[in-house]
Scaffold this active site. Structure first.
Site, PDB file in Angstrom:
ATOM      1  N   PHE A 126      50.965  40.561 -82.686  1.00  0.00           N
ATOM      2  CA  PHE A 126      49.757  39.765 -82.483  1.00  0.00           C
ATOM      3  C   PHE A 126      48.799  40.613 -81.656  1.00  0.00           C
ATOM      4  CE2 PHE A 126      47.342  36.816 -79.800  1.00  0.00           C
ATOM      5  CZ  PHE A 126      46.901  35.860 -80.709  1.00  0.00           C
ATOM      6  N   GLY A 132      38.895  46.086 -72.609  1.00  0.00           N
ATOM      7  CA  GLY A 132      37.878  45.355 -71.867  1.00  0.00           C
ATOM      8  C   GLY A 132      37.914  43.862 -72.078  1.00  0.00           C
ATOM      9  N   SER A 135      42.204  38.801 -70.252  1.00  0.00           N
ATOM     10  CA  SER A 135      42.150  37.349 -70.103  1.00  0.00           C
ATOM     11  C   SER A 135      40.933  36.751 -70.803  1.00  0.00           C
ATOM     12  CB  SER A 135      42.115  36.994 -68.611  1.00  0.00           C
ATOM     13  OG  SER A 135      43.297  37.448 -67.963  1.00  0.00           O
ATOM     14  N   GLN A 279      71.842  29.387 -41.589  1.00  0.00           N
ATOM     15  CA  GLN A 279      70.764  28.534 -42.085  1.00  0.00           C
ATOM     16  C   GLN A 279      69.711  29.335 -42.832  1.00  0.00           C
ATOM     17  OE1 GLN A 279      67.794  26.545 -39.385  1.00  0.00           O
ATOM     18  NE2 GLN A 279      68.970  24.713 -39.935  1.00  0.00           N
ATOM     19  N   GLU A 363      50.530  36.796 -71.200  1.00  0.00           N
ATOM     20  CA  GLU A 363      50.281  35.465 -71.775  1.00  0.00           C
ATOM     21  C   GLU A 363      49.466  34.585 -70.828  1.00  0.00           C
ATOM     22  OE1 GLU A 363      50.818  34.960 -74.762  1.00  0.00           O
ATOM     23  OE2 GLU A 363      52.240  36.515 -75.290  1.00  0.00           O
ATOM     24  N   THR A 365      47.368  35.356 -66.959  1.00  0.00           N
ATOM     25  CA  THR A 365      47.736  35.638 -65.568  1.00  0.00           C
ATOM     26  C   THR A 365      47.775  34.356 -64.738  1.00  0.00           C
ATOM     27  OG1 THR A 365      45.439  35.920 -64.885  1.00  0.00           O
ATOM     28  CG2 THR A 365      46.580  37.881 -65.715  1.00  0.00           C
TER      29      THR A 365
END
Length: 389
Positions: A126, A132, A135, A279, A363, A365
């Site tokens: 894909f 450039g 997202s 702990q 996929e 950010t």
């Protein structure tokens, strides 16, 4: 609400868990040796044999419609099985599947691309991300121009999963700059022998993406996937439909790692006590379990929305964001609990550490998921307080 699995669903989950433990996990040492020698983790033949073993056990085409030879288990069971497969870093995946947008191909395209891909005879990738335009998928610059009955594609793609191994790609290119993403981007099915080239991109983990180059690549008009100008819709369908599978695998990885930490804490002694008595260790284990459980149910809710035909995008963004941060939090704590040994290559924790860091980037950010979630709330696309809306 009933959160239990039916008898058949439980049997499927348990069968896959057994398969992963008996057939896949034993290959982890081999994968580590190969990767550290600069070789592929698994030879294609070994992966193919694993897929054939799964097929003989009845698992082929997990999400593939029955008419194409799959078993179409649906989104929820697919997520549950992804959690099981996510328990190992061996690069195994079930055979018999194809990208969801390939089912939108015409009959001739199905014969050439879809059916051979399901059969494992062809491999696709894909290709939308560009140097450039990561997202910001609307900002792609790869162009496709008419040339008689063909299209000619010029441009570059980057960080393409499977791009080095694929023999054809689904490439997205601008066909009408004035219309922009809504009507100006088209998806093409492009065979490697049509002229595009790929080169590997080295990364800090084992994800081996590719850079793709298209220089005057001539593609027949018959290779348009869907409609001219409607490619961005296909891209969003591809991205949105499967995003919940990323946190599903993260759940499996985080649970496996947490189990390693619990086992180690119960045998490692410091200052006269097992470190499980301290702990500081207990809180890290408790916080990890809480985050894993939250991711698990966020993921299954997103998958449930897919199975009901509801818009899954907002729920998937929440699950993906939480899953990516959870996996990274957990592996960091597990390494810390193991101390110096966790940092060495004697244990696989450092390998998990590098691999899981990718979840916060690819996929979509973390920042893009937060932007999507906030925008949906601020613009009123989703409302607070809804259950099952």
């Amino acid at each position: 609400m009933d959160f239990s699995l039916g008898d058949e669903e439980r049997q499927i989950r348990d069968t896959i868990r057994t398969f992963v433990e008996r057939e896949v996990m034993p290959l982890e040492d081999e994968v580590l040796r190969n990767e550290r020698a600069g070789l592929p983790g698994l030879e294609p033949g070994v992966l193919r044999e694993l897929q054939e073993k799964a097929k003989r056990a009845g698992f082929w085409g997990i999400n593939t419609p029955e008419e194409y030879g799959g078993i179409a288990l649906g989104a929820v069971m697919s997520a549950i099985l992804a959690m099981e497969v996510g328990r190992t870093f061996v690069p195994f995946s079930f055979g018999g599947s194809a990208d969801n947008i390939l089912y939108g191909a015409d009959e001739e395209q199905k014969k050439i691309y879809l059916l051979p891909t399901i059969a494992g005879e062809r491999r696709s990738c894909f290709a939308i991300t560009e140097p450039g335009a990561g997202s910001d998928a609307r900002n792609i610059r790869t162009r496709a121009t008419r040339s008689g009955a063909d299209w000619v594609i010029n441009g570059e793609k980057t960080f393409i999963t499977g791009g080095n191994e694929a023999d054809f790609c689904m490439v997205f290119a601008v066909t009408d700059r004035e219309k922009g993403a809504d009507g100006g981007i088209t998806c093409f099915l492009v065979d490697r022998d049509m002229g595009w080239k790929s080169s590997p991109i080295p990364t800090m983990g084992q994800w081996g993406p590719a850079a793709l180059s298209f220089q005057d690549v001539r593609v027949p008009a018959a290779n348009v996937l869907g409609e001219v100008g409607r490619g961005f819709d296909l891209a969003m369908r591809w991205i949105g439909q499967g995003r919940f599978m990323i946190p599903a695998r993260a759940v499996g990885a985080a649970e496996r790692l947490l189990g390693m930490a619990i086992d180690y804490a119960n045998i490692r002694e410091s200052m006269g006590h097992k470190i499980a008595d301290y702990q500081a260790i207990q809180w890290q284990i408790a916080d990890s379990q809480v985050e894993i459980e939250a991711t698990k149910w966020l993921t299954l809710y997103a998958a449930w929305r897919v199975s009901r035909g509801l818009d899954p995008r907002h729920a998937s963004s929440i699950a993906k964001l939480h899953g990516a941060t959870t996996a990274n939090n957990v592996v960091d704590r597990v390494l810390q609990i193991h101390g110096g040994m966790g940092y060495t290559k004697e244990l696989p924790i450092e390998r998990w550490y590098r691999e899981l860091r990718l979840l916060r980037i690819f996929e979509g950010t973390d920042e893009i998921q937060r932007r999507t979630i906030a925008r949906n709330l601020l613009k009123g696309h989703v409302r607070l307080g809804g259950i099952g809306d």
